[in-house]
Scaffold this motif. Structure first.
Motif, PDB file in Angstrom:
ATOM      1  N   UNK A 267       0.658  -1.296   0.173  1.00  0.00           N
ATOM      2  CA  UNK A 267       0.028  -0.068   0.238  1.00  0.00           C
ATOM      3  C   UNK A 267       0.639   1.320  -0.022  1.00  0.00           C
ATOM      4  N   UNK A 268       1.928   1.136   0.396  1.00  0.00           N
ATOM      5  CA  UNK A 268       3.048   2.372   0.467  1.00  0.00           C
ATOM      6  C   UNK A 268       3.880   2.581  -0.704  1.00  0.00           C
ATOM      7  N   UNK A 269       3.588   1.823  -1.832  1.00  0.00           N
ATOM      8  CA  UNK A 269       4.129   2.040  -3.103  1.00  0.00           C
ATOM      9  C   UNK A 269       3.221   3.303  -3.965  1.00  0.00           C
ATOM     10  N   UNK A 270       4.246   3.593  -4.613  1.00  0.00           N
ATOM     11  CA  UNK A 270       3.360   4.622  -5.834  1.00  0.00           C
ATOM     12  C   UNK A 270       2.112   4.208  -6.203  1.00  0.00           C
ATOM     13  N   UNK A 271       1.329   5.251  -6.071  1.00  0.00           N
ATOM     14  CA  UNK A 271      -0.351   4.856  -6.579  1.00  0.00           C
ATOM     15  C   UNK A 271      -0.377   3.926  -7.870  1.00  0.00           C
ATOM     16  N   UNK A 272       0.469   4.586  -8.985  1.00  0.00           N
ATOM     17  CA  UNK A 272       0.306   4.052 -10.281  1.00  0.00           C
ATOM     18  C   UNK A 272       0.650   2.598 -10.331  1.00  0.00           C
ATOM     19  N   UNK A 273       1.889   2.200  -9.328  1.00  0.00           N
ATOM     20  CA  UNK A 273       2.423   0.794  -9.285  1.00  0.00           C
ATOM     21  C   UNK A 273       1.247   0.149  -8.408  1.00  0.00           C
ATOM     22  N   UNK A 274       0.705   0.586  -7.524  1.00  0.00           N
ATOM     23  CA  UNK A 274      -0.220  -0.183  -6.638  1.00  0.00           C
ATOM     24  C   UNK A 274      -1.404  -0.690  -7.253  1.00  0.00           C
ATOM     25  N   UNK A 275      -1.992   0.335  -8.084  1.00  0.00           N
ATOM     26  CA  UNK A 275      -3.235   0.106  -8.997  1.00  0.00           C
ATOM     27  C   UNK A 275      -2.883  -1.137 -10.018  1.00  0.00           C
ATOM     28  N   UNK A 276      -1.725  -1.112 -10.465  1.00  0.00           N
ATOM     29  CA  UNK A 276      -1.665  -2.201 -11.298  1.00  0.00           C
ATOM     30  C   UNK A 276      -1.199  -3.504 -10.798  1.00  0.00           C
ATOM     31  N   UNK A 277      -0.624  -3.629  -9.661  1.00  0.00           N
ATOM     32  CA  UNK A 277      -0.337  -4.628  -8.773  1.00  0.00           C
ATOM     33  C   UNK A 277      -1.861  -5.318  -8.735  1.00  0.00           C
ATOM     34  N   UNK A 278      -3.113  -4.584  -8.269  1.00  0.00           N
ATOM     35  CA  UNK A 278      -4.395  -5.033  -8.176  1.00  0.00           C
ATOM     36  C   UNK A 278      -4.964  -5.711  -9.233  1.00  0.00           C
ATOM     37  N   UNK A 279      -4.587  -4.858 -10.344  1.00  0.00           N
ATOM     38  CA  UNK A 279      -5.104  -5.484 -11.586  1.00  0.00           C
ATOM     39  C   UNK A 279      -4.585  -6.809 -12.066  1.00  0.00           C
ATOM     40  N   UNK A 280      -3.212  -6.848 -11.795  1.00  0.00           N
ATOM     41  CA  UNK A 280      -2.524  -8.222 -11.927  1.00  0.00           C
ATOM     42  C   UNK A 280      -3.163  -9.381 -11.116  1.00  0.00           C
ATOM     43  N   UNK A 281      -3.618  -9.026  -9.853  1.00  0.00           N
ATOM     44  CA  UNK A 281      -4.145 -10.024  -9.134  1.00  0.00           C
ATOM     45  C   UNK A 281      -5.529 -10.364  -9.220  1.00  0.00           C
ATOM     46  N   UNK A 282      -6.347  -9.221  -9.850  1.00  0.00           N
ATOM     47  CA  UNK A 282      -7.730  -9.518  -9.785  1.00  0.00           C
ATOM     48  C   UNK A 282      -8.062 -10.678 -10.564  1.00  0.00           C
ATOM     49  N   UNK A 283      -7.603 -11.008 -11.746  1.00  0.00           N
ATOM     50  CA  UNK A 283      -7.819 -12.355 -12.379  1.00  0.00           C
ATOM     51  C   UNK A 283      -7.733 -13.477 -11.491  1.00  0.00           C
ATOM     52  N   UNK A 284      -7.059 -13.756 -10.454  1.00  0.00           N
ATOM     53  CA  UNK A 284      -7.115 -14.882  -9.704  1.00  0.00           C
ATOM     54  C   UNK A 284      -8.357 -14.853  -8.737  1.00  0.00           C
ATOM     55  N   UNK A 285      -8.359 -13.544  -8.074  1.00  0.00           N
ATOM     56  CA  UNK A 285      -9.525 -13.216  -7.296  1.00  0.00           C
ATOM     57  C   UNK A 285     -10.720 -13.664  -7.976  1.00  0.00           C
ATOM     58  N   UNK A 286     -11.068 -13.060  -9.130  1.00  0.00           N
ATOM     59  CA  UNK A 286     -12.165 -13.347  -9.842  1.00  0.00           C
ATOM     60  C   UNK A 286     -12.430 -14.811 -10.234  1.00  0.00           C
ATOM     61  N   UNK A 287     -11.308 -15.665 -10.469  1.00  0.00           N
ATOM     62  CA  UNK A 287     -11.516 -17.001 -10.761  1.00  0.00           C
ATOM     63  C   UNK A 287     -11.796 -17.826  -9.390  1.00  0.00           C
ATOM     64  N   UNK A 288     -11.123 -17.557  -8.494  1.00  0.00           N
ATOM     65  CA  UNK A 288     -11.660 -18.208  -7.231  1.00  0.00           C
ATOM     66  C   UNK A 288     -13.094 -17.735  -6.816  1.00  0.00           C
ATOM     67  N   UNK A 289     -13.532 -16.679  -7.073  1.00  0.00           N
ATOM     68  CA  UNK A 289     -15.101 -16.316  -6.642  1.00  0.00           C
ATOM     69  C   UNK A 289     -15.963 -16.850  -7.658  1.00  0.00           C
TER      70      UNK A 289
END
Length: 357
Positions: A267-289
């Motif tokens: 969470x303390x990374x730069x906002x642009x990097x932080x948003x993109x990390x979330x985007x890269x992890x979202x597919x796994x979360x969506x698959x689990x859901x």
């Protein structure tokens, strides 16, 4: 009036173009389109509609592809690759420990199956991925991660017909491996990870998964033994067992602190990097859901029917298409968010340069 209607409809079609293109060329394109219209024409012709929509979509694709070359995506990929590598190493390590250390609740003389070669290769492989990523050997880290992906395809995927439940249960880990391999394939400077994370964040990301696995294993081997004669008194919270409520909550607090340390580091990374990390992890979360939600009835039926219930093609298609669709939607939302922030910043800069009044 017909000229106003025609201009309004052309403006709607021009909205297909990226905002950078519209800002530079919209008025010029609109003037040419209106000037070339027939007298009394109120709607764009079919040819104009096809040309504008097709050219606009092509322009958006070019801009979108160019957006993935931004340094923020490369930085996010470097962090995500290491993060997922550490998570998969922790999962493989815990599985190895579960098979190596006897559970005290097992009946006397009964031992779990010992780890096989694949279990050891998983631990060694993901440890190699993490070490290679840390020392800047990106291609070695990516190659090892892709070997893990291929290994799943060779060992697990062929069981889709006879044991689909097992295959579906392992899909989130497979998706994590794919994301890690793809992220580690993105070119970054050799020591960029250290510059991004710094010592404190790096230590938190390295130690937190290890601490979580250690706490879970300690809890497993020290959990209260059930006595069939006298019984046993113990507290349970989502699989964590302890002889007293105080000990139980100490375990929960330790796990929470370790997870919070990882979240704070990200969470303390730069906002642009932080948003993109979330985007890269979202597919796994969506698959689990999808597995836990849309396929919950199928899993329950398979468990109680006593025979294999195959997934229909539509269900397999959902499992395959949801992750990439989620990633593309997340990337689009990030782009729109940053475009909005950029336009707001431009507006504020203009207000400061030419204040009202």
């Amino acid at each position: 009036m017909s000229s106003d209607d025609l201009e309004r409809r052309y403006r709607r079609l021009l909205a297909v173009y990226p905002w950078e293109h519209r800002r530079a060329y919209e008025d010029e394109m609109l003037a040419v389109l209106v000037a070339g219209a027939r007298p009394g024409q109120r709607r764009p012709s079919a040819g104009d509609v096809l040309n504008l929509v097709g050219a606009g979509l092509r322009a958006r694709l070019r801009v979108g592809a160019r957006g993935f070359t931004e340094s923020a995506w490369a930085d996010a990929a470097a962090v995500t690759g290491l993060l997922i590598g550490l998570v998969l190493l922790a999962l493989a390590g815990r599985s190895l420990l579960d098979q190596s250390i006897r559970d005290p609740n097992l009946p006397p003389g009964f031992r779990p199956g010992s780890p096989d070669l694949v279990d050891w290769l998983q631990v060694v492989g993901w440890a190699g991925v993490c070490v290679a990523a840390l020392v800047g050997l990106r291609w070695i880290a990516a190659a090892l991660a892709w070997v893990g992906v291929i290994g799943w395809g060779v060992l697990v995927a062929p069981q889709a017909g006879g044991n689909p439940t097992y295959v579906v249960d392992t899909l989130p880990q497979f998706a994590l491996a794919v994301v890690a391999a793809a992220a580690l394939t993105v070119p970054v400077p050799r020591y960029r990870l250290f510059a991004l994370l710094g010592v404190r964040r790096l230590v938190a990301l390295l130690l937190a998964p290890a601490a979580i696995v250690a706490l879970l294993e300690i809890n497993r081997v020290t959990s209260p033994t059930f006595d069939p004669v006298d019984g046993a008194s113990y507290q349970v919270f989502y699989g964590i067992e302890a002889s007293s409520e105080l000990v139980l909550w100490l375990y929960v607090a330790g796990l929470g602190v370790a997870a919070l340390a990882m979240l704070v580091a990200l969470a303390t990374l730069a906002p642009g990097v932080r948003r993109r990390i979330v985007v890269m992890l979202l597919p796994v979360a969506a698959l689990a859901l999808v597995i836990d939600g849309a396929l919950a009835g199928w899993a329950t039926s398979t468990m109680h029917m006593g025979h294999v219930i195959p997934l229909v093609p539509a269900q397999w298609a959902m499992l395959v298409l949801v992750p990439p669709a989620t990633f593309l939607a997340g990337a689009l939302l990030v782009r729109r968010r940053e475009e909005t922030l950029r336009m707001v910043a431009l507006g504020r800069a203009a207000d400061r340069e030419w204040p009202a009044g």
